[in-house]
Design an enzyme around this catalytic site. Structure first.
Site, PDB file in Angstrom:
ATOM      1  CD  GLU A 122      12.761 -77.722 -15.576  1.00 43.88           C
ATOM      2  OE1 GLU A 122      12.490 -78.053 -14.409  1.00 43.88           O
ATOM      3  OE2 GLU A 122      13.090 -76.568 -15.893  1.00 43.88           O
ATOM      4  CG  HIS A 238       9.322 -79.618  -7.373  1.00 41.82           C
ATOM      5  ND1 HIS A 238       9.852 -80.867  -7.596  1.00 41.82           N
ATOM      6  CD2 HIS A 238       9.849 -78.810  -8.325  1.00 41.82           C
ATOM      7  CE1 HIS A 238      10.672 -80.812  -8.632  1.00 41.82           C
ATOM      8  NE2 HIS A 238      10.691 -79.573  -9.095  1.00 41.82           N
ATOM      9  NE  ARG A 287       7.852 -78.174 -11.778  1.00 43.39           N
ATOM     10  CZ  ARG A 287       8.626 -77.124 -11.519  1.00 43.39           C
ATOM     11  NH1 ARG A 287       8.128 -76.093 -10.860  1.00 43.39           N
ATOM     12  NH2 ARG A 287       9.879 -77.107 -11.927  1.00 43.39           N
ATOM     13  CG  HIS A 349       8.165 -75.769  -6.095  1.00 42.42           C
ATOM     14  ND1 HIS A 349       9.455 -75.583  -5.634  1.00 42.42           N
ATOM     15  CD2 HIS A 349       8.210 -75.549  -7.440  1.00 42.42           C
ATOM     16  CE1 HIS A 349      10.243 -75.273  -6.651  1.00 42.42           C
ATOM     17  NE2 HIS A 349       9.512 -75.223  -7.749  1.00 42.42           N
ATOM     18  NE  ARG A 384       6.313 -72.216 -10.935  1.00 48.65           N
ATOM     19  CZ  ARG A 384       7.528 -72.763 -11.025  1.00 48.65           C
ATOM     20  NH1 ARG A 384       8.287 -72.517 -12.075  1.00 48.65           N
ATOM     21  NH2 ARG A 384       7.966 -73.558 -10.075  1.00 48.65           N
TER      22      ARG A 384
END
Length: 537
Positions: A122, A238, A287, A349, A384
């Site tokens: 990811e 997100h 992100r 998110h 994060r």
């Protein structure tokens, strides 16, 4: 209104996600009397919606050259200078053992024919290290396994009971929770230790990946109890939730980052690549980078489209089997991912900040502990790293239970007489109005003028109300969380991680520090003097 009933335990756990249930199960193993409370059904929290997986570097199951040290490095990079190095190292190093314990409790992860776990990659990760379940239903499998273990382990679960306030001793230690049952009848759950595992606050915005229960309740409880919060200005958006039409509200279906990890790319309405040239990792950038790039791109209105872009996953030949949850959501809105690009947009998110706590869950208030998304351990910093949240819940949930047991054993916390609780009164704003102004002025792009607008709107529109229903408890928590975020975001005159200021676009070395938030005696969130943090966590 006074409490009409009471229950007692050694540990009260508020929340039934990965962090709370992991803590409850470990505390039960250690011989503690545990009571778990949740304001909805046991599986209604954020955990079951987590798609990607658990980021972990397992022995003999990792890419060549990958290591715990590289996972730590990726986490620190994503955190943009605000991570706590020691917390990052502790949590990530404990990851393999935490995943092993979860598998021992019945969680089944996707495996290859040779028996090793499947792994994906990811955004922000330098290797394929995210283990997953059900393709893109990892959270659902984690929740299923933990709830079943809770039943099998005879850990009592009190559903449809909302926590209104902490119960305190005359000396200020937390000694339980004041709750309302499903009929609005107040009761007291008494214990020398209360563990907050209440999740995030995505419902502060109009569009979010979070379920309806994510209203920041635990943050409000902790602040009212005298705890400090930190990094509350860092709300991760997100990059890719399914775009279901202009004006979409509430929880929007998530399109997991792992789809990009396996080859999908972001394009605009003209077919141009959104992330080309933006970052060395392009579509697999962290992100905050991807969400901000999409937001900037939408402002250009390519092809006349200004509120979404597209995720081209047509090159993925096994979309329906590898990502069944995403595939089903797309089909439900008339999109066939095998043929059509998926319309996506950023949405609220994850709260990177929260209640200041150690990796063992201890806060600055005796008897009060916090784990999971409600806590700020220093793992996430300003942004994060993908799939570190389930990992944090597993590791810190276990460590918090062990901390409570240790604190009980040495007498740092003990059963004590509590002051008779009453339902508190707090400022409450209209939720629809709050969501609209936060989405407009305090989402990905912020500036001084817009943040001032939010503050003014909240100041003139809030009304003090007694918290006598779940709705009022939630709206009061959202109001407090919004005010805390605005206070911190106004002060941080730079762009870093999830905090993007259009009037201060550069990162400043002077701001490589966290901001602390406390409540005034009148219940207003304000920035705390940094010296107050010394020794707190």
């Amino acid at each position: 209104m006074a409490a009409r009933w009471e229950a007692r335990a050694d540990l009260i756990v508020a929340g039934t996600g990965v962090a709370g249930l992991t803590a409850a199960l470990r505390a039960r193993e250690l011989g503690l009397r545990v009571l778990v409370v949740t304001k909805a059904a046991g599986d209604d929290g954020n955990t079951r919606w987590a798609q990607g997986g658990v980021a972990v570097v397992m022995e003999d199951q990792h890419d060549p050259g990958d290591s715990v040290a590289r996972h730590i490095e990726d986490t620190l990079t994503a955190g943009a200078g605000l991570c706590d190095d020691a917390a990052v190292a502790a949590i990530i190093s404990d990851g393999p053992a935490a995943v092993a314990r979860l598998r021992d409790r019945g969680a089944v992860f996707d495996a290859r024919p040779d028996g090793l776990l499947e792994r994906t990659r990811e955004g922000g990760h330098s290797a394929f290290r995210v283990v997953h379940a059900g393709g893109d239903a990892t959270g659902a499998e984690v929740e299923r396994a933990l709830l079943k273990a809770t039943v099998d382990g005879r850990v009592p679960l009190l559903e449809n009971h909302v926590a209104v306030d902490t119960v305190k001793t005359p000396l200020g230690a937390v000694a339980g929770l004041l709750v309302l049952d499903g009929n609005g009848v107040p009761g007291v759950l008494t214990a020398p230790a209360v563990l907050l595992a209440t999740g995030g606050l995505g419902q502060m915005y109009q569009a979010t990946s979070n379920p309806s229960v994510a209203t920041g309740d635990g943050l409000a409880l902790a602040l009212r109890a005298g705890a400090l919060a930190a990094d509350v200005e860092f709300i991760q958006f997100h990059p890719t939730v399914l775009y279901t039409g202009r004006g979409a509200r509430g929880r929007c279906p998530l399109v997991t980052e792992a789809v990009r990890g396996e080859g999908a790319v972001l394009i605009d309405a003209t077919g141009a690549r959104v992330m080309k040239g933006v970052h060395p990792l392009e579509d697999l950038a962290p992100r905050d980078v991807v969400a901000a790039a999409i937001t900037r791109h939408m402002a250009l209105e390519p092809g006349g489209v200004d509120d979404h872009v597209f995720l081209d996953a047509t090159s993925l030949h096994d979309m329906a089997s590898r990502f069944p949850t995403v595939y089903a959501a797309c089909v439900s809105v008339g999109v066939d991912p095998a043929v059509d690009p998926i319309p996506v947009a950023p949405a609220a998110h994850f709260a990177c900040g929260g209640v200041v706590s150690t990796v063992d869950g201890r806060t600055g208030v005796t008897g009060l502990y916090a784990v999971g998304e409600v806590a700020r351990t220093g793992l996430h910093g300003a942004n994060r790293l993908a799939s570190n949240s389930l990992l944090e819940g597993l590791v810190c949930g276990t460590r918090a239970a062990e901390a409570v047991a240790a604190d009980l054993a040495v007498g740092l916390i003990a059963p004590a007489r509590a002051v008779d609780p009453v339902l508190p009164t707090a400022p409450v704003a209209d939720r629809d109005m709050l969501q609209r102004v936060m989405s407009r002025y305090a989402a990905i792009g912020r500036d001084a003028e817009g943040l001032a607008v939010v503050g003014s709107v909240l100041d003139v529109s809030t009304v003090d109300k007694q918290l006598e229903s779940r709705e009022l408890v939630e709206d009061a928590a959202l109001t407090m969380a919004a005010r805390a975020l605005i206070a911190a975001a106004q002060e941080r005159t730079e762009s870093r991680g999830c905090h993007v200021r259009t009037d201060y676009t550069e990162r400043s070395e002077a701001w490589q520090r966290s901001q602390l938030v406390r409540l005034t005696p009148t219940g207003q969130p304000v920035l705390a003097d940094p010296v107050l943090a010394e020794g707190v966590a």
